[in-house]
Structure formats: structure tokens, C-alpha cells
Write an enzyme that holds these catalytic residues in place. Structure first.
Site, PDB file in Angstrom:
ATOM      1  N   ARG A  88     -15.877 -27.404 -39.838  1.00  0.00           N
ATOM      2  CA  ARG A  88     -14.713 -26.510 -39.859  1.00  0.00           C
ATOM      3  C   ARG A  88     -13.726 -27.031 -38.822  1.00  0.00           C
ATOM      4  O   ARG A  88     -14.047 -27.113 -37.628  1.00  0.00           O
ATOM      5  CB  ARG A  88     -15.116 -25.072 -39.555  1.00  0.00           C
ATOM      6  CG  ARG A  88     -13.967 -24.056 -39.576  1.00  0.00           C
ATOM      7  CD  ARG A  88     -14.531 -22.646 -39.427  1.00  0.00           C
ATOM      8  NE  ARG A  88     -13.529 -21.596 -39.439  1.00  0.00           N
ATOM      9  CZ  ARG A  88     -13.125 -20.913 -38.367  1.00  0.00           C
ATOM     10  NH1 ARG A  88     -13.637 -21.191 -37.160  1.00  0.00           N
ATOM     11  NH2 ARG A  88     -12.236 -19.960 -38.462  1.00  0.00           N
ATOM     12  N   ASN A 165      -7.684 -17.971 -38.755  1.00  0.00           N
ATOM     13  CA  ASN A 165      -8.788 -17.612 -37.869  1.00  0.00           C
ATOM     14  C   ASN A 165      -8.614 -16.209 -37.298  1.00  0.00           C
ATOM     15  O   ASN A 165      -7.536 -15.855 -36.816  1.00  0.00           O
ATOM     16  CB  ASN A 165      -8.857 -18.618 -36.710  1.00  0.00           C
ATOM     17  CG  ASN A 165     -10.039 -18.378 -35.796  1.00  0.00           C
ATOM     18  OD1 ASN A 165     -11.177 -18.572 -36.187  1.00  0.00           O
ATOM     19  ND2 ASN A 165      -9.767 -17.931 -34.574  1.00  0.00           N
ATOM     20  N   GLU A 166      -9.683 -15.399 -37.373  1.00  0.00           N
ATOM     21  CA  GLU A 166      -9.745 -14.079 -36.725  1.00  0.00           C
ATOM     22  C   GLU A 166      -8.377 -13.370 -36.773  1.00  0.00           C
ATOM     23  O   GLU A 166      -7.764 -13.096 -35.737  1.00  0.00           O
ATOM     24  CB  GLU A 166     -10.233 -14.244 -35.286  1.00  0.00           C
ATOM     25  CG  GLU A 166     -11.612 -14.879 -35.220  1.00  0.00           C
ATOM     26  CD  GLU A 166     -12.123 -15.130 -33.809  1.00  0.00           C
ATOM     27  OE1 GLU A 166     -11.416 -14.796 -32.841  1.00  0.00           O
ATOM     28  OE2 GLU A 166     -13.237 -15.668 -33.663  1.00  0.00           O
ATOM     29  N   HIS A 232     -17.802 -13.829 -37.811  1.00  0.00           N
ATOM     30  CA  HIS A 232     -18.069 -14.544 -36.564  1.00  0.00           C
ATOM     31  C   HIS A 232     -19.031 -13.705 -35.730  1.00  0.00           C
ATOM     32  O   HIS A 232     -18.768 -12.533 -35.462  1.00  0.00           O
ATOM     33  CB  HIS A 232     -16.766 -14.798 -35.820  1.00  0.00           C
ATOM     34  CG  HIS A 232     -15.840 -15.729 -36.539  1.00  0.00           C
ATOM     35  ND1 HIS A 232     -14.620 -16.124 -36.037  1.00  0.00           N
ATOM     36  CD2 HIS A 232     -15.969 -16.356 -37.740  1.00  0.00           C
ATOM     37  CE1 HIS A 232     -14.035 -16.947 -36.888  1.00  0.00           C
ATOM     38  NE2 HIS A 232     -14.833 -17.099 -37.941  1.00  0.00           N
ATOM     39  N   TYR A 234     -20.850 -13.083 -32.356  1.00  0.00           N
ATOM     40  CA  TYR A 234     -20.998 -13.251 -30.912  1.00  0.00           C
ATOM     41  C   TYR A 234     -21.665 -11.985 -30.356  1.00  0.00           C
ATOM     42  O   TYR A 234     -22.699 -11.568 -30.842  1.00  0.00           O
ATOM     43  CB  TYR A 234     -19.650 -13.572 -30.268  1.00  0.00           C
ATOM     44  CG  TYR A 234     -19.103 -14.929 -30.684  1.00  0.00           C
ATOM     45  CD1 TYR A 234     -19.579 -16.098 -30.100  1.00  0.00           C
ATOM     46  CD2 TYR A 234     -18.125 -15.046 -31.674  1.00  0.00           C
ATOM     47  CE1 TYR A 234     -19.095 -17.354 -30.481  1.00  0.00           C
ATOM     48  CE2 TYR A 234     -17.638 -16.287 -32.061  1.00  0.00           C
ATOM     49  CZ  TYR A 234     -18.125 -17.434 -31.467  1.00  0.00           C
ATOM     50  OH  TYR A 234     -17.644 -18.671 -31.850  1.00  0.00           O
ATOM     51  N   GLU A 261     -18.532 -18.704 -37.437  1.00  0.00           N
ATOM     52  CA  GLU A 261     -18.675 -19.086 -36.035  1.00  0.00           C
ATOM     53  C   GLU A 261     -19.838 -18.295 -35.450  1.00  0.00           C
ATOM     54  O   GLU A 261     -20.053 -17.136 -35.820  1.00  0.00           O
ATOM     55  CB  GLU A 261     -17.432 -18.747 -35.202  1.00  0.00           C
ATOM     56  CG  GLU A 261     -16.221 -19.595 -35.439  1.00  0.00           C
ATOM     57  CD  GLU A 261     -15.089 -19.230 -34.474  1.00  0.00           C
ATOM     58  OE1 GLU A 261     -15.389 -18.645 -33.397  1.00  0.00           O
ATOM     59  OE2 GLU A 261     -13.928 -19.506 -34.796  1.00  0.00           O
ATOM     60  N   TRP A 290     -20.117 -22.755 -33.256  1.00  0.00           N
ATOM     61  CA  TRP A 290     -18.972 -23.058 -32.384  1.00  0.00           C
ATOM     62  C   TRP A 290     -19.519 -23.623 -31.079  1.00  0.00           C
ATOM     63  O   TRP A 290     -20.358 -22.986 -30.444  1.00  0.00           O
ATOM     64  CB  TRP A 290     -18.160 -21.800 -32.102  1.00  0.00           C
ATOM     65  CG  TRP A 290     -16.929 -22.126 -31.305  1.00  0.00           C
ATOM     66  CD1 TRP A 290     -16.837 -22.322 -29.948  1.00  0.00           C
ATOM     67  CD2 TRP A 290     -15.614 -22.348 -31.827  1.00  0.00           C
ATOM     68  NE1 TRP A 290     -15.559 -22.647 -29.590  1.00  0.00           N
ATOM     69  CE2 TRP A 290     -14.783 -22.678 -30.722  1.00  0.00           C
ATOM     70  CE3 TRP A 290     -15.050 -22.319 -33.097  1.00  0.00           C
ATOM     71  CZ2 TRP A 290     -13.419 -22.963 -30.876  1.00  0.00           C
ATOM     72  CZ3 TRP A 290     -13.702 -22.595 -33.239  1.00  0.00           C
ATOM     73  CH2 TRP A 290     -12.899 -22.905 -32.139  1.00  0.00           C
TER      74      TRP A 290
END
Length: 548
Positions: A88, A165-166, A232, A234, A261, A290
């Protein structure tokens, strides 16, 4: 990920409440869209991502911060060599960072294909829209894709377009559904036949379940029915239950989902990377870690290799590539490259004999003739030979490398292997013997280095080169190594070439002559991480200089 800077912390109380409420919601219902033309490359069927051939494709790869490190395009070869099937690539529309134009995008795609990688391209300028200053809309990102469409048309079987992105932070995220539908339809109207990927709001982590609960309607809004969703993971995803529930709901609803990610740690919490890897394997879902290298702002621990050097993996890189359910154990190359059945067993030819140049007391630059291969050479491995034993030195995508960390007045022998995408390794090249320069004594030169200004992620510096000899220097090359991953972005007074930490500067026409007892000054701007230590050694025309 926002950038090589820190991520915005997610409000945990609201996230936990949303999780509890989400458990009470029924599974998502998917609406079958109207009939549509068959995609020309990747396509979505029954909640799965398929290649044009009908082969089920599961992404196993990483993110690469190309827009901030355009000179690190050789990272794609290194990522492939680690076993990835997808990369990516971070791009910029020019709204927050330097724009990646159509020529650069075409080069990225060509490098992905050369290295037999599927290319997921994303615009990063949308990150945290509504909360992050300077962030732009998904509509603006769609305009960027339309402006570079010439570089992407015909690449539908190799490229997936990740629109932005985001695209929303924790403010205004309720607009995600309408904004995403509009961006998809804008691209379809402009003739894009690619599989599209859309990121979740809430800095990509969807703690409000906005994407989860509206994914079916977004998918139905795509006239090609060819959209993949990206979460994503996290700090929000710090328990196995949260990970299994979120991904499981998409699978049950037959909606395509990938983990676009994730990391092993983060400032907003400690994600459960082991469960992310295990569950994606169990459900045959794709993931993209990531990130390869170049992180800053306190999240340097997310680098998979140190300073873009594939020979220096971090603990996170070792876990992702070589650990349980990692890339090496689960990745399968895309069938579009023709080696899904392992039919490529032919090794490249041996590279040409290396030649040595720019020999100093601690380094040498090696150059060699290119190898050939029926499906393409993806990289080269430099080795040191010692009493018949081999020691890996470095890997590179090109036909040259600078070897550092050598001892003064010492003899070394080097050779090179070539490798292709299927993992075949060539015969070893003929060897070259090199003896480094004596240490201690310096040439008739002195160098002064100073930082004249700093800002987050960047700095300005000045290098003064003094001729301490009795005759003029007419034409010169200056070399040094940055100690903490700094990168030169612009220079006046000379022309820089940087390979890893090694910098080589050739004189500009107006600085080429340094009179006896005279000096010239170079100025430059650069990028940096949290620290910015000064170089400690310089050489002028191969002779070591004193440092003042």
C-alpha cells in the site's frame, strides 16, 4: 496512519459504549446491486476479492510512505524479497504534501509490477478531515485520481485505488457514508473500472461503527459492485473479542473487508496484533501492516526495518514477516504474475563483476553489470567473502551499493547475487578485492557542519568545506553519512545523491574551485525524525577531512 507523526488519540469511553451497543445490533444486511458490467481486473464476488482470472486474492503486505520518501522506491524490491504480495503506497494530492504527479504514479505502478506486487495506492491528504487542519475531502481526493487517470487506465488487474486515507477524524464522521458514496460514484462516472478501497472514519478505526453499520448501503451505491472496505486496527482493537466481532460481521454479511493498517503498539493503546494475524488467516482476509520505515513523531517503533535497510529488521518487522500467521507463512503471489503454481524455477544470470570506487578508510561503493531473468530481476544481494565463508552485507534494487562500517587499511572481498520474484537466486558474481584507505591521517581539508534551523520533521543545514592545502582544489566530491536517518530534500552549492545514510555531493559550477586556504559553503534543507545529530566524518575526493 496520519503520517510519520503521531496519531490522534481515540476517545475510549465512547468507543467502549459503541462496542456494547454494537453487540446488540443484528448482523449487517447486504443489498444486491443492479446488474453491472464485468470489471476488467480485480472484482468483488460474494464478499471476496478476486483477480480477473477468478483466483481468490488475499492481501499480505505492508504500507510504504512513498510521498515522504520518493527516493526510497527501492523499498518495493525489499518488501517483495520479504515475501509480501501487496504494498500500500502513500501518495499526496498536493494539498498537504508534495503532489505525486502522473509520471511518478506511473513509475510506482511500474515498480510494483516489476517486483510482482499488487499495488494499493492511497491519497493521504484526507487524513482526519473535519478535525485535522489542512485535511481535504474525499471529493478532492477523487479529483486527484481523475487527474492521474492516464497512469492508471489499463492497470485494473494490478492496481487497487484506495480513495483516501482515514477520511474523517472524530468530528463530522456522520458524513462518512454520503461522502464515500459520492466519491465512488464520481470515480465511476470518470471511467474508473478499478476495485476501489474505502477507509473507515474515526482516524480509520471506526469506533462509532459508522462504516460497519453503513457498509452495505455504500457497497450498493457502487454501480460496479466493486468496493472493498478497510479498517485500521490500533488502540481501539486491543482485545480479541473486538477484533473477531468486527471482522466477523463483515464476513457474515458477505462484504469484503481488509485490515488496511495495523501495528504491534501505539500511543492510543496496545493493539492485539497476534489476534489480528490469527483471525485474518482463519477468515482468509487481507492485511497490510504499518509501515516499512520512516516513521517519526514518537511512533518510530512502527518501523519494520531501520532506516530503510532490509538487513536491519526491527522486532515488529520480524514479527510481521517471520512470525506465526505472518507474511512469509501465508502470502501467495498474485496469479496475474503467472507464478501462482510455482512454475518459475529458472534463476537469473550472474551479475557482472563488481568494480570499486570512492574507497575511504571506512566505506566503498560497488557497481556491477545487471543480471537478466525471463520474468525480471527484483534485486541484488551483496556478500563479503572471508576464508570461503559468506556474510550478507546489504540488499538493493539497483546495480550499485555503498558498503559502510569497514576498518581502515583492511582488505575485503565482495561479490553479488541477483534474485527474481519467485525467490530464485543467481550464481555468484566474480569477486572484487578492496583495500580501504589508512585511517588517522587526513587530507588537506577541513569541514564544518551546522544546523541553522529546525522544525517538526525538517531542518536546514550548512556545510563549509575548507582547503587547508597549498594548491587550489579544482573539482571535488564530498561524502558523509547521516547518523539518524536524515534525508536531504534540496541543496544549493552542490548536487547531492543519497543512498541510505550515505551522501555524495558533487560541486556546482560556481563552487567547483576552492583556492588554497579558501572555502566554499553549501546550504541544504532536509527531513529528520525526532533526533538530528551531526555527521562526524567527511571525505573530500576520497581523503578524510578534519571536522571543525
Amino acid at each position: 496512519m496520519r503520517s510519520p507523526e503521531r496519531r490522534r488519540t481515540v476517545p475510549r469511553t465512547a468507543g467502549l459504549l459503541a462496542t456494547l451497543l454494537g453487540l446488540l445490533l443484528p448482523l449487517l444486511a447486504v443489498t444486491t446491486p443492479a446488474a453491472h458490467a464485468a470489471p476488467t481486473g480485480f472484482r468483488v464476488e460474494n464478499g471476496r476479492l478476486l483477480e480477473a482470472s477468478g483466483n481468490d486474492f488475499v492481501m499480505r503486505g505492508v504500507n510504504h510512505a512513498h510521498t515522504w520518501y520518493t527516493d526510497r522506491i527501492d523499498a518495493l524490491a525489499h518488501i517483495k524479497a520479504k515475501g509480501a504480495n501487496t504494498v500500500r503506497v502513500v501518495l499526496s494530492s498536493g494539498d498537504r504534501w508534495t503532489r505525486n504527479d502522473a509520471s511518478d504514479v506511473a513509475d510506482v505502478v511500474a515498480r510494483c509490477k516489476q517486483n510482482r506486487l499488487i499495488c494499493v495506492l492511497e491519497v493521504h491528504d484526507t487524513t482526519g478531515y473535519g478535525e485535522q487542519s489542512g485535511a481535504v475531502t474525499l471529493s478532492r481526493a477523487a479529483d486527484y485520481w481523475i487527474s492521474v487517470r492516464g497512469a492508471l487506465a489499463g492497470q485494473e488487474d494490478h492496481v487497487i485505488v484506495n480513495i483516501g486515507n482515514e477520511p474523517h477524524g472524530n468530528t463530522g464522521y456522520a458524513n462518512w457514508t454520503a461522502d464515500t458514496k459520492a466519491a465512488i460514484q464520481k470515480l465511476r462516472g470518470a471511467g474508473f473500472d478499478h476495485t476501489l478501497m474505502v477507509d473507515a472514519p474515526n482516524w480509520g478505526q471506526d469506533w462509532t461503527f459508522t462504516m460497519r453499520d453503513n457498509a452495505a448501503s455504500v457497497f450498493a451505491a457502487d454501480p460496479d459492485a466493486n468496493t472493498v472496505f478497510s479498517i485500521h486496527m490500533y488502540g481501539v482493537f486491543d482485545t480479541a473479542a473486538e477484533i473477531r466481532d468486527y471482522l466477523g460481521r463483515f464476513v457474515a454479511a458477505k462484504l469484503p473487508i481488509v485490515v488496511g493498517e495495523f501495528g504491534h503498539d501505539h500511543s492510543d493503546g496496545n493493539p492485539d496484533e497476534d489476534t489480528i494475524l490469527a483471525v485474518t488467516r482463519q477468515l482468509d482476509l487481507g492485511y497490510l501492516g504499518w509501515s516499512w520505515s520512516g516513521n517519526g513523531g514518537g511512533v518510530e517503533y512502527l518501523d519494520m526495518v531501520t532506516n530503510f535497510d532490509p538487513a536491519r529488521p526491527t522486532a515488529w518487522g520480524t514479527r510481521l514477516f517471520d512470525g506465526a500467521d505472518g507474511i512469509a507463512a501465508t502470502s501467495e503471489e498474485a496469479a496475474v504474475y503467472g507464478s501462482g503454481s510455482g512454475d518459475d524455477t529458472t534463476a537469473p544470470t550472474a551479475p557482472g563483476t563488481p568494480s570499486a570506487s570512492a574507497v575511504t578508510a571506512s566505506s566503498v561503493t560497488l557497481r556491477w553489470g545487471a543480471a537478466t531473468d525471463a520474468v525480471g530481476v527484483t534485486g541484488y544481494d551483496v556478500v563479503r567473502l572471508d576464508a570461503g565463508a559468506e556474510t550478507a552485507v546489504t540488499s538493493t534494487a539497483g546495480t550499485s551499493a555503498t558498503v559502510t562500517g569497514l576498518g581502515a587499511a583492511t582488505s575485503y572481498t565482495f561479490a553479488v547475487y541477483a534474485r527474481d520474484a519467485a525467490g530464485n537466486r543467481s550464481p555468484r558474481s566474480a569477486a572484487v578485492a578492496v583495500t580501504t584507505s589508512p585511517g588517522g591521517a587526513t587530507g588537506a581539508c577541513a569541514v564544518g557542519y551546522r544546523v541553522t534551523g529546525e522544525w517538526p520533521g525538517g531542518f536546514q543545514g550548512e556545510v563549509t568545506v575548507r582547503n587547508t592545502g597549498n594548491t587550489a582544489v579544482d573539482g571535488w566530491t564530498l561524502r558523509w553519512a547521516f547518523p539518524a536517518g536524515q534525508r536531504i530534500t534540496h541543496m544549493w552549492g552542490g548536487t547531492p545523491v543519497q543512498s541510505g545514510s550515505e551522501v555524495t555531493v558533487t560541486a556546482a559550477s560556481y563552487t567547483a574551485t576552492i583556492p588554497a586556504s579558501g572555502s566554499v559553503t553549501l546550504g541544504f534543507t532536509g527531513s529528520r525524525s525526532a533526533t538530528n545529530p551531526s555527521p562526524t566524518a567527511f571525505s573530500l575526493n576520497g581523503a578524510d577531512c578534519s571536522v571543525t
